[in-house]
Design an enzyme around this catalytic site. Structure first.
Site, PDB file in Angstrom:
ATOM      1  N   ASP A  49      41.676  15.445 -20.645  1.00 26.50           N
ATOM      2  CA  ASP A  49      41.617  14.960 -19.852  1.00 26.50           C
ATOM      3  C   ASP A  49      42.336  15.984 -19.097  1.00 26.50           C
ATOM      4  OD1 ASP A  49      41.170  12.010 -20.730  1.00 26.50           O
ATOM      5  OD2 ASP A  49      42.851  12.114 -22.250  1.00 26.50           O
ATOM      6  N   ASP A 171      35.025   8.542 -22.011  1.00 26.87           N
ATOM      7  CA  ASP A 171      36.323   7.490 -22.362  1.00 26.87           C
ATOM      8  C   ASP A 171      36.508   7.096 -21.257  1.00 26.87           C
ATOM      9  OD1 ASP A 171      39.341   7.041 -22.831  1.00 26.87           O
ATOM     10  OD2 ASP A 171      39.932   8.791 -21.705  1.00 26.87           O
TER      11      ASP A 171
END
Lengths: 993, 993
Positions: A49, A171
């Site tokens: 991320d 995601d």
């Protein structure tokens, strides 16, 4: 000679790009598979991320591991090391932000090793954008930009062979059709993701629908793209997570009491057999990775090596499982070669729900000020890019400044950035990053405007707090202020400029010293009473400006004023005392109108009740509503809290439609009704002369939580339009999708959460209509929106919650500033019109104008300093439905231009780009994929067939580019520069100077 | 010719060892240091417990990471990788168990790389034993063995240059003088550790006493050894733990908002400056590591590289801190070169307390059955080693079996194994490991005894549960059973043999078919009523045996018995009904006596009250006592619980000295008094004819916890001896140390915990005396012991606790078996004697006899099968005070022999080893360091000077071996094989056959 020249040109055109040939960039490095076996493609990957629980740099460096154990530098360090040990090992790298940061720190030796790994297909870039962008709250312009950025980095450093061909959106919390369309337009073969409504997934597991062909655009041809849903999130099979962050048993193959080879192999084979039941082919893809895994890649690869070894060793005992390292592209290549058919898909994957009480529709709105700031960032980025081209900025510092802002915007697209699903500290770091990047880019704008205007030492300051009517530059005095207005659009535009000023008698003039009509409007007292806002400027000077690209306006204080002319200053007039245009004294109505629009307010309640425009009159009640956020312990589904991701109202909405205080501001050009709904909700309803929309500028916050209840604030428009369950929302600011209340395309949704489950992302527009009338709301940032009853539209504006929703962020979405709840302000524009296609041209062009309005730069000058128009190319060659999506430096002496037909229906439009080419001193022009990094003529995509199309593969193995790409040079005839655009088409060109 | 021969021999002798020369094994690979700077030796290390919270294999493979994140395979994988990247990097490898397991799994390439790293001093073996042994509860024999094992592995694989020279006892909970002595005798330059009484450490920090010269033996010359106490445990400086298991910030040196180079460098320099105030020289050693660190060594080294780079960069700004990778040996080399003096130390570092309520004296006793099983393991290991030499066992399987047991014993020495401070599951795994190793080694013993006796197909079973009087082999019938008795001692020994048998009329005969007097003794009912004990054998057949090395005894059932002769079966006689030897009927005394010993019991209370032996009579009350274990939350010092490490009684002891039930077993050779103290404490007090000690065989458990109170059970002997605060305990079974109640050698101890703070490890013996009398207790396993009042001795036997003491183990020490508290049984021998030196010869030889008593093998045979005595060398050449410490295969055709003068005072003893050499077909003999792996003539040790010795360094830079090493061959005269031993000296020889 002509022919010869063409050949030469062709070579010249191709030169900047490494040759994309089957020989070097094909699939010959893919692992060998075995017939009559289940071929298991293990795909080592790390999901990194670009900020979430930690900031991007905390993730990169691996600091603050007490928050989350994650250090991307080590992931790349050790993965590369491990790949070098064994040529069969594979790894896919997704987030180019992290990769670029890491690569820049490496020695020549390591860089060369990486080059080799990439060239040999052992390290494969997948996805490849700067970040793995969200799909609900992003604008297509910024998605394209961040792919442009990431793929350009990869191309510049690794050549065309390194170009990703697979979308890896594993995601994001739901999937947009526009994203799929962008992938198709970039030439990607397919995309994979891991989140889907749990009932949709359940159904697809059962009916072999996990992999499909997605028709990603209604308007565009050849927009079909292979789309695969992963089986077990994006994680390794349960029990087979060989990572330092996991606790699964390693493969113990030594002389040990704990030797577990037989048991682990049994378990894996069992899993594979089960999994393969849900897929159509003898190939299955098993991602081996998870969030920030591979920090100690040795652990992962050592155990995967053993797993592969021992599972395949079973083949000698008759096992039909064949495992090997692979990549998504190699996997998809195998599927492609099977020439079979796949189910199809036409709508999108919103909203995403993971259980019956967990609709991930809260993040459509979470952190509204951040979502707006991200749009400001894009707005300024486009302005600075354009100015950079126009002024030909070339210094290293200028490139770096622009690069920084591009990168910051790439980061902001991340699915835990613009989504608002990060921790508070991380949100602050995003703000910092973007602010600093904007400040850096401001100096580019200044440099450019000093070249492009005669204000050679102008300040050209930007004011980022115009939304609360403050600007350092005009705070003390607006005398002799030059407002340089830049119009980022491709067409001349007429908009109203508002400049915060102290109360004086102003005159505004244009470059030719002609007075421009202006008026002073009072700032609402709710803004004036904001804490920490300097209170010098209680008014805004408003004037109408028509700008092609850049225009200067001059503000001076007239020396005469004894007492202000009441005609030129519009302070608030309380409706209780004196109603500007009240319908007689006995009436309970307030009418505000101009030549285009008539608004009627109910003075008893204080809310809007009727709108008249475009020849249509409709009862439109507009108000605000409050949902209480559900508070649970998240233990079981029914205890899920409303949080950063999840919207879950507790009980019914409370509508604020009573005793709304009204004030009217009745100007010549602008008319405003200021509404005070309660201590934390107020609004300005505004119409401008000549502007065919109604603007609702809302101010929400601090949302009270004294009673330990979190609240989510919406604005709701209620009409009598018989919309019959249907409404329309945009997909990332481009095509509209029809929504059907309580219904989904492929499956019966769980509508236990009947409010939240009907929310959709509204990036730009939400509309509904019946056969006569339609209303459209255009917003200024991503928001969640719905039509919960026929004729009714709502948009969620702001959220303040007291519980985490237990999807990882670990904090309640309780934004505070100055010790109290965060205050947000924003605008919604309403258009009431006759029923027609959605959106129509007016809506789309208004959308674009709202998306990229004028940018205002402020300088001081006693003289009239004009813009050097000779330096500005002529953009007005574009037809009305063609927008200028990008206009920026691509490389030294290369300018990238994206043009789009922003209409979704209608005719093909044509124009000739030669005038622009010529005014830019173009030598050559070539067309590229959407991202700008691959010659369009080189783009090839796998062709897959849908079930419905029959089982015969089409005649060609590939999709080719959907039109003959433009490739031309200055020696060619102008007619060869013709550009045609079908509705919704974007074409990307690079002009070499 | 003689001279020439000598030279040849010398070469031959040296050949099996790589040449140890300064050129290849010296300190030239040590890092360069800088004058006028603080030289900071960063020592990367990983402390890898050979079992603790996880089993050894769980630690090695990295399984069960939910218990603790640790995987040694990855540590070594990645450390080696990282070392290869940069020749300045260093790492020390300590636990050879883990290293050997790992190395065996490596490819040739990796092995070669490791060879290179070792050769270049980049990977340095430190410590180097199989495990980092405990120092309180281990026996010196097993410590030497496990160093022998570890160092031999290193020598065999890496040559002499890889030989460790530094002791690295960083984790054991207190430090024994014997361990230091062993290091000195192995030629180690020094040792380092990290745990010391907190007040001792505080004092040493203040008076520059952290590093000292420890005189590690009262008896041995040249036993001084440099001893260094680490500054901050064995951890990196606070904030500088660059490991995946830590959360300290990495060095962030990139273009980042988070760049922390300046701040981190400031912090490190500050730390170094503070630390250096407590050390004497311009060198300080900073360990960079901790438990199971370096699993992702890239993280550690990458950041340490940066730390070094940026700290040293400050030198250009005047900083006087110079940091580099180093090793303990390089550090010590620098200190040695400084030729300065150091404080001295003569006693040991027990007990260790970490705060005023945390005396680490519980683990002296924790897990008493495990501690005993470890001794059984050693016992059998010595027997099997000896038999292997005698029978010349050479097959791969036999070598492996022996190796397995050696390794298992190496593991058992670990400071969380024999200490009892591991988790329950790990304790069970240790049991499994040792059991399996014993079972494997049994087949060696069987192979050997089939060669060494005429029982060529004998079963030669071992019975490991003789302590509870069961043996599968004799359970159903003991008819025609051959008991092969092996005596591991160097001298012929006379001991009693006890064989569990069903009640029959037995006759025991020797090899010459002569009857050996025997008698049947009833097993106490407390044993008979043990759950899960097969109850066939309710008696033991007892006979006296005198054995030089191996003897067979034959048990047959006489066919005659109508009714048993009362003379030959001794069942219990309740003292209430009939007291065997009561002093008249009116007396309340029970007297049990033989020719050497008279015991008087008080029949009112039931406890022993007087002992008479060696011409001395003394009131000796013996009973049992119960401490309640303190239960706290461990939050602050005063809330510390008694636990696996910590002994902390809650309130006063409760003495069981009332209403003890007595039974008498009055045999001809053996007399027993069975005492029943309460439902979980009973005892047999036993004297044997001709044996000059009183045996107390205690049975404790299940310790009740129904009232939620943990209990710790001691036995206490109370006398009138005026011991004046002084008592004596052994150091790892060798030299005795004088203890002084409430006092320490160097500092004023915190005696808040007045009981626990006076506890010392008793590995073999505890004694006290006044000017007339002394009593000695000899135990059968490590226990905690104390003399809390003059004349009084106590030993802790068993512990059952309900709280963890929060030093990591995370479990209460609540051992259970069969669903209830664990029952433990053991023996303590008492000797009452006239005051003299401690220990005297009788005590020492009894100690050895108890340590390595006869081992009994059981076979069935109808025939008398004799031992082939011609195959047995004559050990009885040894003087009475010389013991055979080791007799084992060292390598192919090489036998290792360790002999020791086990007296601590007295004269030098001499003997000629030639007869043994000859009987073993010796070709050459050479003497080695204590561990057996380095020619003694090659041993060189740094010489350090004590403060008291003046500041002049001695004439020689090295300590040389303290005597002229024996090196001889078969062509030399027998007189050249003379061996002299000063008191306490151990000499190690290798005989080449």
């Amino acid at each position: 000679m002509e022919y010869f020249g063409r050949v030469l040109i062709f070579i010249a055109l191709v030169l900047p790009y490494a040759s994309v040939s089957e020989a070097t960039c094909g699939f010959e490095t893919c692992p060998k598979t075995r017939l009559n076996m289940i071929n298991v493609h293990l795909v080592p990957h790390s999901h990194d991320d670009v900020g979430w629980l930690k900031t991007v740099d905390q993730y990169y460096y691996g600091s603050q591991n007490k928050i989350q154990h994650a250090g991307v530098q080590y992931i790349l360090d050790t993965v590369v090391q491990e790949l070098l040990k064994d040529s069969s090992r594979r790894f896919i790298q997704v987030e180019t932000f992290f990769f670029a940061k890491w690569y820049s720190e490496q020695s020549d030796t390591v860089q060369q090793a990486v080059q080799k790994l990439v060239a040999e297909g052992r390290l494969e870039f997948t996805g490849g954008a700067w970040s793995m962008n969200d799909e609900a709250t992003v604008h297509y312009q910024s998605v394209i930009d961040q792919f442009n950025l990431g793929l350009k980095y990869l191309k510049d450093n690794f050549g065309d062979c390194a170009r990703p061909t697979i979308g890896w959106q594993i995601d994001p919390f739901g999937h947009s059709r526009e994203m799929a369309s962008i992938f198709a337009q970039m030439g990607y073969h397919g995309e994979f993701f891991a989140r889907m409504d749990y009932l949709d997934k359940r159904k697809r597991l059962g009916d072999l629908g996990m992999e499909m062909i997605w028709k990603s655009s209604e308007a565009l041809k050849n927009s079909e793209i292979f789309t695969g849903m992963l089986y077990n999130h994006y994680s390794a099979p349960p029990g087979f997570c060989f990572d330092i962050n996991c606790q699964d048993a390693p493969i113990i193959d030594g002389d040990s009491y704990d030797n577990n080879v037989a048991e682990r192999v049994d378990g894996f084979i069992e899993y594979i057999k089960n999994m393969s039941k849900s897929f159509r082919t003898p190939h299955i893809m098993v991602p081996m990775g998870d969030d920030f895994q591979y920090e100690d890649a040795e652990v992962n690869f050592k155990n995967m090596d053993k797993l592969i070894q021992y599972v395949n060793a079973r083949q000698s005992e008759g096992s039909q499982i064949n495992v090997f390292y692979s990549t998504p592209s190699c996997y998809l290549y195998e599927l492609y070669k099977l020439e079979q058919t796949w189910p199809n898909k036409t709508q999108d994957f919103f909203p995403y729900s993971s259980d019956s009480h967990s609709y991930w529709t809260g993040y459509f709105t979470s952190r509204p000020t951040q979502k707006r700031f991200e749009r400001d960032g894009n707005h300024f980025l486009q302005v600075v890019k354009q100015l950079g081209v126009l002024a030909n900025l070339t210094t290293v510092q200028q490139s770096e400044n622009l690069e920084n802002l591009s990168q910051a915007m790439g980061i902001m697209q991340h699915h835990d950035a613009v989504t608002g699903t990060e921790k508070q500290a991380v949100a602050q770091d995003y703000d910092r990053l973007l602010s600093e990047a904007i400040v850096g880019a401001e100096s580019n704008a200044r440099d450019a405007l000093r070249i492009l205007t005669n204000l050679t030492s102008g300040a050209f300051e930007s004011c980022l707090e115009l939304n609360i009517s403050t600007c350092t530059f005009t705070q003390k005095s607006a005398n002799n202020v030059v407002v340089t207005v830049v119009n980022p659009l491709g067409h001349t535009s007429t908009q109203y400029v508002r400049v915060p000023v102290p109360k004086e008698n102003y005159i505004v003039t244009d470059e030719k010293a002609r007075e421009v009509p202006s008026e002073l409007v009072a700032v609402p007292w709710q803004i004036l009473s904001l804490e920490h806002r300097p209170n010098d400027t209680q008014h805004e000077l408003v004037f109408q400006a028509t700008v092609e690209k850049i225009s200067n306006f001059y503000i001076r204080i007239l020396p005469v004023p004894k007492h202000f002319s009441d005609n030129s200053v519009y302070d608030s007039v309380d409706t209780q005392n004196s109603i500007g245009h009240a319908n007689d004294e006995e009436s309970s109505e307030l009418v505000v109108e101009n030549s285009l629009i008539k608004l009627v307010f109910d003075t008893t309640t204080g809310v809007l009740k009727t709108v008249e425009m475009n020849g249509i009159t409709e009862n439109i009640q507009q108000s605000f509503g409050i949902y209480k956020g559900f508070r649970g312990n998240n233990g079981e589904a029914q205890n899920r809290s409303s949080g950063a991701y999840i919207f879950r109202p507790d009980g019914n909405i409370e509508i604020l439609s009573d005793k709304v205080e009204l004030s009217v501001y009745d100007g010549t050009k602008v008319k405003e009704v200021h509404q005070h709904f309660n201590e934390f909700v107020s609004q300005v309803v505004r119409i401008y002369d000549g502007i065919n929309r109604v603007e609702f500028e809302w101010l929400v916050g601090p949302i009270p939580i004294d009673d330990e209840v979190g609240r989510e604030i919406v604005t709701r428009f209620t009409t009598n339009i018989a919309s019959n369950g249907k409404f329309y929302t945009d997909s990332n600011g481009r095509e509209m999708l029809e929504r059907d209340r309580n219904k989904r395309e492929n499956f019966d949704a769980d509508m236990t959460e009947s409010v939240s489950g009907n929310y959709y992302p509204v990036t730009a527009q939400i509309s509904l209509q019946d056969d006569k009338k339609r209303i459209t709301l255009l917003n200024d940032r991503a928001q969640g929106g719905a039509s919960l009853r026929d004729g009714e539209l709502e948009l969620m504006l702001h959220r303040r919650l007291l519980n985490d929703d237990a999807f990882g962020v670990g904090e309640a979405l309780n934004e505070e500033q100055y010790g109290t709840g965060l205050i947000a302000r924003g605008k919604i524009s309403l258009i009431l019109d006759a029923a027609s296609e959605i959106p129509n041209h007016a809506e789309r062009s208004t959308q674009l104008e709202l998306h990229l309005p004028f940018w205002k730069f402020f300088s001081k000058s006693n003289n009239v300093a004009s813009v050097k128009r000779n330096l500005l190319p002529d953009f007005d060659v574009f037809p009305r439905s063609v927008g200028l999506l990008s206009f920026e430096k691509y490389d030294q002496n290369q300018i990238l231009i994206r043009v789009e037909n922003f209409n979704s229906i209608g005719n093909v439009v044509s124009f000739n780009i030669y005038p622009l080419f010529e005014s830019l001193d173009g030598k050559e022009i070539w067309e590229t994929t959407l991202d700008g990094n691959l010659l369009l003529s080189e783009m090839k995509r796998f062709k897959f067939n849908q079930d419905s199309s029959g089982s015969n593969p089409a005649d060609s193995d590939y999709f080719y580019a959907p039109h003959r790409p433009l490739e031309a040079n200055s020696t060619m005839e102008a007619s060869q520069f013709a550009v045609t655009l079908v509705p919704m088409q974007i074409r990307t060109f690079i002009i070499k100077q």
